[in-house]
Scaffold this motif. Sequence first.
Motif, PDB file in Angstrom:
ATOM      1  N   SER A 176       6.770   9.166  13.001  1.00 43.55           N
ATOM      2  CA  SER A 176       6.855  10.551  13.467  1.00 43.55           C
ATOM      3  C   SER A 176       6.828  11.570  12.327  1.00 43.55           C
ATOM      4  N   ASP A 177       7.176  11.121  11.098  1.00 45.73           N
ATOM      5  CA  ASP A 177       7.273  12.080   9.990  1.00 45.73           C
ATOM      6  C   ASP A 177       5.993  12.224   9.190  1.00 45.73           C
ATOM      7  N   HIS A 178       5.035  11.308   9.359  1.00 43.19           N
ATOM      8  CA  HIS A 178       3.813  11.357   8.541  1.00 43.19           C
ATOM      9  C   HIS A 178       2.704  10.561   9.207  1.00 43.19           C
ATOM     10  N   GLN A 179       1.517  10.610   8.608  1.00 49.04           N
ATOM     11  CA  GLN A 179       0.356   9.875   9.125  1.00 49.04           C
ATOM     12  C   GLN A 179      -0.009   8.664   8.258  1.00 49.04           C
ATOM     13  N   LEU A 180       0.936   8.201   7.449  1.00 52.73           N
ATOM     14  CA  LEU A 180       0.657   7.079   6.561  1.00 52.73           C
ATOM     15  C   LEU A 180       0.671   5.756   7.334  1.00 52.73           C
ATOM     16  N   ASN A 181      -0.064   4.781   6.795  1.00 48.44           N
ATOM     17  CA  ASN A 181       0.036   3.434   7.358  1.00 48.44           C
ATOM     18  C   ASN A 181       1.277   2.750   6.787  1.00 48.44           C
ATOM     19  N   LEU A 182       1.433   1.460   7.052  1.00 48.89           N
ATOM     20  CA  LEU A 182       2.645   0.759   6.622  1.00 48.89           C
ATOM     21  C   LEU A 182       2.775   0.747   5.101  1.00 48.89           C
ATOM     22  N   LEU A 183       1.654   0.577   4.385  1.00 48.36           N
ATOM     23  CA  LEU A 183       1.710   0.565   2.922  1.00 48.36           C
ATOM     24  C   LEU A 183       2.211   1.910   2.398  1.00 48.36           C
ATOM     25  N   GLY A 184       1.646   2.980   2.943  1.00 53.49           N
ATOM     26  CA  GLY A 184       2.077   4.313   2.514  1.00 53.49           C
ATOM     27  C   GLY A 184       3.529   4.582   2.848  1.00 53.49           C
ATOM     28  N   HIS A 185       3.968   4.121   4.025  1.00 48.67           N
ATOM     29  CA  HIS A 185       5.363   4.298   4.430  1.00 48.67           C
ATOM     30  C   HIS A 185       6.299   3.551   3.487  1.00 48.67           C
ATOM     31  N   ALA A 186       5.958   2.293   3.151  1.00 50.46           N
ATOM     32  CA  ALA A 186       6.784   1.504   2.233  1.00 50.46           C
ATOM     33  C   ALA A 186       6.819   2.137   0.848  1.00 50.46           C
TER      34      ALA A 186
ATOM     35  N   LEU B 138       9.136   5.195   0.998  1.00 48.85           N
ATOM     36  CA  LEU B 138      10.551   4.809   1.012  1.00 48.85           C
ATOM     37  C   LEU B 138      10.998   4.299  -0.353  1.00 48.85           C
ATOM     38  N   PHE B 139      10.130   3.547  -1.030  1.00 50.35           N
ATOM     39  CA  PHE B 139      10.463   3.025  -2.353  1.00 50.35           C
ATOM     40  C   PHE B 139      10.709   4.171  -3.328  1.00 50.35           C
ATOM     41  N   GLY B 140       9.847   5.175  -3.302  1.00 50.52           N
ATOM     42  CA  GLY B 140      10.003   6.322  -4.194  1.00 50.52           C
ATOM     43  C   GLY B 140      11.262   7.108  -3.925  1.00 50.52           C
ATOM     44  N   GLU B 141      11.727   7.072  -2.678  1.00 46.97           N
ATOM     45  CA  GLU B 141      12.941   7.808  -2.310  1.00 46.97           C
ATOM     46  C   GLU B 141      14.200   6.959  -2.436  1.00 46.97           C
ATOM     47  N   GLY B 142      14.030   5.702  -2.873  1.00 49.32           N
ATOM     48  CA  GLY B 142      15.182   4.810  -2.988  1.00 49.32           C
ATOM     49  C   GLY B 142      15.742   4.376  -1.652  1.00 49.32           C
ATOM     50  N   LYS B 143      14.893   4.347  -0.623  1.00 44.31           N
ATOM     51  CA  LYS B 143      15.345   3.995   0.723  1.00 44.31           C
ATOM     52  C   LYS B 143      14.619   2.765   1.260  1.00 44.31           C
ATOM     53  N   SER B 144      14.267   1.844   0.403  1.00 43.68           N
ATOM     54  CA  SER B 144      13.448   0.699   0.821  1.00 43.68           C
ATOM     55  C   SER B 144      14.099  -0.129   1.917  1.00 43.68           C
TER      56      SER B 144
ATOM     57  N   ILE C  67      10.129  -6.430  -1.020  1.00 40.34           N
ATOM     58  CA  ILE C  67       9.387  -5.167  -0.868  1.00 40.34           C
ATOM     59  C   ILE C  67       8.759  -4.764  -2.193  1.00 40.34           C
ATOM     60  N   HIS C  68       9.520  -4.905  -3.274  1.00 38.60           N
ATOM     61  CA  HIS C  68       9.022  -4.535  -4.607  1.00 38.60           C
ATOM     62  C   HIS C  68       7.807  -5.387  -4.975  1.00 38.60           C
TER      63      HIS C  68
ATOM     64  N   LYS D 179       2.505   0.839  -8.868  1.00 43.48           N
ATOM     65  CA  LYS D 179       1.668   2.029  -8.795  1.00 43.48           C
ATOM     66  C   LYS D 179       1.240   2.248  -7.344  1.00 43.48           C
ATOM     67  N   GLN D 180       0.510   3.331  -7.119  1.00 42.59           N
ATOM     68  CA  GLN D 180       0.119   3.714  -5.763  1.00 42.59           C
ATOM     69  C   GLN D 180      -0.692   2.610  -5.079  1.00 42.59           C
TER      70      GLN D 180
END
Length: 834
Positions: A723-733, A736-742, A763-764, A797-798
Amino acid sequence: MPSNLRCFILSMEGAAVVLVCSFLLFTLSTSTPVDILNATQLIRDGETIVSEGGRYELGFFSPGVSRRRYLAIWYKQIPVQTVVWVANREVPINDTSGVLKVTNQGILVLQNHDGNLIWSSTSSRPARRPVAELLNSGNLVVKEENENNPENFLWQSFDYPGNTFLPGMKLGRDLITGLNRHLSSWKSPDDPSHGNFTYGAEVGGFPEFILREGSIVRYRNGPWNGLRFSGTPELKPNPIYIFGVVFNKREVYYGYKLRNISIPSRMVLTQNGLWQRLNWIDRTKAWEVYVTVQMDGCDNYALCGAYGSCNISNSIKCSCLKGFVPKVPDEWETLHWSNGCIRKTPLNCSSDGFVKCSGVKLPDSRKSWFNYSINLEECKNLCTKNCSCTAYANLDVRRGGSGCLLWFVDLVDIREFTENGEEIYIRMAASELGQFERINANGKEGMRIAVISVLSAAILILGLALLLYIWRKTSHMKPGSLTVVRESNSNIKNHMEDLEFPSFNFARIACATDNFSTNNKLGEGGFGSVYKGILEDGQEIAVKRLSKASRQGLDEFKNEVIHIAKLKHRNLVNLLGCCIEEDEKLLIYEFMTNKSLDFFIFDETQRMPLDWSMRYNIINGIARGLLYLHQDSRQRIIHRDLKAGNVLLDNEMNPKISDFGLARSFGEKETEANTKKVVGTYGYMAPEYAIDGLYSTKSDVFSFGVLVLEIVSGKRNRGFCHSDHQLNLLGHAWRLFGEGKSLELIASPIRETSNPCEVLRSIHVGLLCVQRSPEDRPNMVNVVLMMGSQGPLSPPKQPGFFTERDPVEASSSSMHHHKPLSYNDLTITELKAR
């Protein structure tokens, strides 16, 4: 004070003194620094000392089912007792009365209950205050108290290894004292006494490391060339350990050290004479073989005799070097090569020359002459002047080559390699040299003629192919069109015979599947249908039946039979055999009770039974299966369609990679390939493959990374929405990793019972695998190591393909698309999804 009361107090005081003395004595014998033993202390059976870092432990043990007791060193932190050194290998103690102590002379002594000497160390000189200390390297040393210089140790267990070669050990010879540090195998898992096999350095000419069975040479590594042993081209820089050979006037030895000491790794000479490296894998709680030094039959010492060369890729492994012929031709016809080869033309000394032989393991150098300071031309001159010199080569292959190695005996134990082989110059009679020159000249002329011939043939073939294409188009439904299918069947059968692959009778399979009843149907794909069957002996099987109208399935069928028939690994589905009768083509597999992984992780009703420990085991199992395909199998295999639907689960929920219809095999020197026909499954394909048709082992690594994130989250990469974005699962993960919420990624039904450390690491590693550039992704060796250790990981990396999702992805991943697909503003043509 009454006399009787005074006596009572005195007796109490005496008892206290005795009690205190007894306690102090007990403390001295068991609780002084846990890694050190001095002359006033002892170790009894049941007591141990532990190295300061907690890595190794010394005490008494009984091997296997034996009740005999041995003083030994083992890994402290590994749950499976793994012994790395045994003191009294030949003289076990028959009860638990053993005692170890250090004498005032600095000698370790092991005694039984009668005080009889069972085993003792030696001492290089008198000692004043000797102590024994178990170092964190696994080395038991005797030294002067507070002496930490290894050069001054009185004695050390590393000088007397058993069957295990640990990091920091020197495997070789002290050329001053004559000390020979070599390995010897155990007799059996229950008996650590000296077995039949030994491995160590042998000197005389240029040193060689030799494996012997008794007095018979079974294997040699080949001379050290500055980078690796000549006979072990697979020894390359790797993420686990650094290795090398030291050779000077004082000593010659082979040694290694670990890059990451948190990953236990050791080398072992097995009771069967295999020289293996084993790594401890935390997840499986087991030692797994990383490499066996003896690769194949060509590693058998002197298999092809003098002047013979072994090539494992040839149907007849042994052949004579150029200019040589079999010494006993009749024996070679019966594949007995031990008598080797002899020269076609005798040498003349004054007119002899040299022929270069490339890509080989250098011959046995124990009776050679060497010099590090001269170059190859000077080496040639020396060999030319000495009529007894049979060959010469560089000693060191680094920086273009240097040093000189000369042979004065018959050349023995040569084999050919596809990479990292060396060059040797073999003495040859002048008349033979002339023949080689004519062969080379004729080869160039032959090449010119061959090019012209090939071009002419190509034009002719293209014309015939065009005519055949037109004919097939016009006669597609005629009976004669079955000829092409039958020719294909014949080709596949030929491959089956070459592979000695089991063939099943069609009637037998039809009976097992109740004549391919719909009740036994397990699924269907572009290739055809899959059925469950039960053979007459009760064995359950899965049968893939090729659809008569499926050309894609025919290609898959060939891949399964030709490429993976001989692959055996616990994380690969076992292909039992196939059936080809007229226009029927069947593949028979072992039956997997629990269907495929996607059934469990994407089905809302099935998520709960698949807890985190099962998911983590599945991730590690898939990684080990891919590692086998990419590195340890006979041929390097790229799967190209790794996804949840192609991972099957056995009755214990162990994963097995299946469906090798799109797989491709690589040669040793190939790193990537290109295809104009991109096939695979949306959501799992690496960017370089989907866009440019480039595939490599890193393409499978990308698919593995996607799969890891799907297993953790319980969501498909393709079709994922938030609901918060249009990313696929890779983008979502990634977000979350960048925000420290993995941890928010983990599937909600198992979030409370999961292991956070394992989840975060998974996940890493998954994000490292889906990085956009193939060069940034780890290989499967590193993936397995990262999953099995606790060390720090580099930041990912991305990811590739994560910025937006294409509208076409609303359709099923199992459908075929023949129209161009716009994806991330790039166009992919000829994309086929399955």
